[in-house]
Write a protein that holds these residues in place. Structure first.
Motif, PDB file in Angstrom:
ATOM      1  N   CYS A  21     -22.229-113.831 -69.529  1.00  0.00           N
ATOM      2  CA  CYS A  21     -22.163-113.187 -68.222  1.00  0.00           C
ATOM      3  C   CYS A  21     -22.420-114.204 -67.106  1.00  0.00           C
ATOM      4  O   CYS A  21     -21.664-114.262 -66.118  1.00  0.00           O
ATOM      5  N   LEU A  22     -23.452-115.017 -67.242  1.00  0.00           N
ATOM      6  CA  LEU A  22     -23.788-115.995 -66.208  1.00  0.00           C
ATOM      7  C   LEU A  22     -22.681-117.026 -66.035  1.00  0.00           C
ATOM      8  O   LEU A  22     -22.296-117.350 -64.902  1.00  0.00           O
ATOM      9  N   VAL A  23     -22.166-117.543 -67.161  1.00  0.00           N
ATOM     10  CA  VAL A  23     -21.082-118.521 -67.085  1.00  0.00           C
ATOM     11  C   VAL A  23     -19.837-117.881 -66.459  1.00  0.00           C
ATOM     12  O   VAL A  23     -19.167-118.476 -65.614  1.00  0.00           O
ATOM     13  N   GLY A  24     -19.527-116.641 -66.868  1.00  0.00           N
ATOM     14  CA  GLY A  24     -18.363-115.950 -66.333  1.00  0.00           C
ATOM     15  C   GLY A  24     -18.468-115.719 -64.832  1.00  0.00           C
ATOM     16  O   GLY A  24     -17.477-115.881 -64.095  1.00  0.00           O
ATOM     17  N   ILE A  25     -19.661-115.355 -64.347  1.00  0.00           N
ATOM     18  CA  ILE A  25     -19.855-115.137 -62.908  1.00  0.00           C
ATOM     19  C   ILE A  25     -19.657-116.441 -62.141  1.00  0.00           C
ATOM     20  O   ILE A  25     -18.997-116.466 -61.090  1.00  0.00           O
ATOM     21  N   VAL A  26     -20.235-117.526 -62.663  1.00  0.00           N
ATOM     22  CA  VAL A  26     -20.081-118.827 -62.002  1.00  0.00           C
ATOM     23  C   VAL A  26     -18.607-119.226 -61.940  1.00  0.00           C
ATOM     24  O   VAL A  26     -18.110-119.701 -60.906  1.00  0.00           O
ATOM     25  N   VAL A  27     -17.880-119.019 -63.039  1.00  0.00           N
ATOM     26  CA  VAL A  27     -16.454-119.367 -63.079  1.00  0.00           C
ATOM     27  C   VAL A  27     -15.669-118.534 -62.075  1.00  0.00           C
ATOM     28  O   VAL A  27     -14.815-119.057 -61.333  1.00  0.00           O
ATOM     29  N   ARG A  28     -15.963-117.220 -62.021  1.00  0.00           N
ATOM     30  CA  ARG A  28     -15.244-116.348 -61.082  1.00  0.00           C
ATOM     31  C   ARG A  28     -15.515-116.738 -59.636  1.00  0.00           C
ATOM     32  O   ARG A  28     -14.602-116.764 -58.797  1.00  0.00           O
ATOM     33  N   ILE A  29     -16.778-117.028 -59.328  1.00  0.00           N
ATOM     34  CA  ILE A  29     -17.122-117.437 -57.969  1.00  0.00           C
ATOM     35  C   ILE A  29     -16.428-118.749 -57.622  1.00  0.00           C
ATOM     36  O   ILE A  29     -15.899-118.919 -56.511  1.00  0.00           O
ATOM     37  N   ALA A  30     -16.412-119.683 -58.565  1.00  0.00           N
ATOM     38  CA  ALA A  30     -15.745-120.970 -58.333  1.00  0.00           C
ATOM     39  C   ALA A  30     -14.264-120.773 -58.072  1.00  0.00           C
ATOM     40  O   ALA A  30     -13.668-121.445 -57.206  1.00  0.00           O
ATOM     41  N   GLN A  31     -13.623-119.839 -58.798  1.00  0.00           N
ATOM     42  CA  GLN A  31     -12.204-119.572 -58.576  1.00  0.00           C
ATOM     43  C   GLN A  31     -11.948-119.033 -57.177  1.00  0.00           C
ATOM     44  O   GLN A  31     -10.967-119.410 -56.526  1.00  0.00           O
ATOM     45  N   VAL A  32     -12.837-118.145 -56.725  1.00  0.00           N
ATOM     46  CA  VAL A  32     -12.663-117.567 -55.388  1.00  0.00           C
ATOM     47  C   VAL A  32     -12.877-118.630 -54.314  1.00  0.00           C
ATOM     48  O   VAL A  32     -12.125-118.714 -53.337  1.00  0.00           O
ATOM     49  N   VAL A  33     -13.915-119.455 -54.486  1.00  0.00           N
ATOM     50  CA  VAL A  33     -14.222-120.489 -53.496  1.00  0.00           C
ATOM     51  C   VAL A  33     -13.077-121.492 -53.379  1.00  0.00           C
ATOM     52  O   VAL A  33     -12.785-122.006 -52.291  1.00  0.00           O
ATOM     53  N   ARG A  34     -12.400-121.771 -54.474  1.00  0.00           N
ATOM     54  CA  ARG A  34     -11.312-122.756 -54.472  1.00  0.00           C
ATOM     55  C   ARG A  34     -10.009-122.204 -53.905  1.00  0.00           C
ATOM     56  O   ARG A  34      -9.062-122.959 -53.682  1.00  0.00           O
ATOM     57  N   GLU A  35      -9.956-120.879 -53.693  1.00  0.00           N
ATOM     58  CA  GLU A  35      -8.757-120.304 -53.098  1.00  0.00           C
ATOM     59  C   GLU A  35      -8.580-120.833 -51.677  1.00  0.00           C
ATOM     60  O   GLU A  35      -9.557-121.086 -50.968  1.00  0.00           O
ATOM     61  N   PRO A  36      -7.326-121.018 -51.218  1.00  0.00           N
ATOM     62  CA  PRO A  36      -7.110-121.494 -49.838  1.00  0.00           C
ATOM     63  C   PRO A  36      -7.662-120.511 -48.819  1.00  0.00           C
ATOM     64  O   PRO A  36      -7.620-119.293 -49.013  1.00  0.00           O
ATOM     65  N   ARG A  37      -8.208-121.047 -47.751  1.00  0.00           N
ATOM     66  CA  ARG A  37      -8.800-120.221 -46.704  1.00  0.00           C
ATOM     67  C   ARG A  37      -7.717-119.413 -45.995  1.00  0.00           C
ATOM     68  O   ARG A  37      -6.650-119.951 -45.677  1.00  0.00           O
ATOM     69  N   PRO A  38      -7.949-118.105 -45.727  1.00  0.00           N
ATOM     70  CA  PRO A  38      -6.930-117.301 -45.037  1.00  0.00           C
ATOM     71  C   PRO A  38      -6.687-117.839 -43.630  1.00  0.00           C
ATOM     72  O   PRO A  38      -7.624-118.243 -42.937  1.00  0.00           O
TER      73      PRO A  38
END
Length: 244
Positions: A21-38
């Motif tokens: 769960c902890l690793v998955g949350i970190v990965v998901r947050i990292a994916q969102v942060v790396r998305e281009p800024r709107p």
């Protein structure tokens, strides 16, 4: 064989689920942060709201929005009431589970009751039942996907098994089957990585129910990084973006 299964569920699987769960949350947050800024603001105004909203922008206003959900309160008041019941009861349940640990004594150390004596679980269960039934009608059904139902069924099953444990202990003529102190020994064993056999710490006929409760929590932790519950990690940042 059966005892070995429940041992795996209640000890090794707990560690595996938490790490996953902890690793998955970190990965998901990292994916969102790396998305281009709107390229444009995500600020949304209600009909009665102007850019000079007294709450203004900033983390304080965003945090308050995340807690009080004013837009939902205005447009879906019944849904908002159940959301408040859910979040408040969830918070109390988290504190009640922490109170099981012998190192934390919100209630007296000798008390066999959990905080709330089973009543908080009723509110938690009722709110989840409402959320699930709400998915079967109207426009909510049209935007619901299989993962939404799976998440709610998991949460509701966890709540019901928790209620059975609490009610069986507190609300029966036979009295306590497993005391809060015995639960505390099991949880302390998990925290200290003792890998002790829970069957020796949790005697009584509720052992299978407790095992089922833990199994469902493990499954929820495994599923959580892929579920809509991830919105809790982004609610404050999204409200900050919405406010500009």
């Amino acid at each position: 064989m059966v005892n070995a299964f429940w041992y795996f569920v209640m000890v090794p699987m707990v560690y595996i689920s938490v790490i996953w769960c902890l690793v998955g949350i970190v990965v998901r947050i990292a994916q969102v942060v790396r998305e281009p800024r709107p390229p444009h603001t995500l600020r949304i105004f209600r009909d009665d709201e102007t850019p000079e909203d007294p709450l203004g922008a900033g983390l304080g206003a965003a945090f308050l929005d995340a807690l009080t959900m004013p837009s939902i309160r205005r447009y879906q008041p019944v849904f908002w009431v159940f959301l408040m019941i859910f979040h408040v009861s969830l918070l109390v349940l988290v504190v009640a589970h922490l109170d099981i640990l012998p190192q934390i004594n919100i209630l007296s150390a000798e008390s066999q009751h959990m905080l709330g004596n089973g009543s908080v679980g009723v509110f938690f269960t009722v709110s989840l039942a409402y959320f699930l039934l709400r998915r079967f009608k109207g426009p909510v059904r049209e935007v619901s996907v299989a993962s939404d139902y799976l998440l709610l069924v998991l949460l509701l099953s966890i709540a019901i098994t928790g209620d059975v444990i609490s009610w069986g202990n507190s609300w029966t003529e036979q009295g306590f089957v497993i005391t809060k102190q015995e639960f505390g020994q099991y949880m302390t064993g998990l925290l200290t990585l003792s890998f002790a056999d829970p069957l020796k710490l949790l005697p009584g006929t509720h052992y299978v129910v407790i095992g089922t409760h833990v199994l469902l929590v493990n499954l929820l932790l495994i599923f959580l990084p892929f579920s809509n519950l991830m919105h809790t990690c982004f609610s404050v940042p999204l409200n900050a973006l919405r406010r500009g």
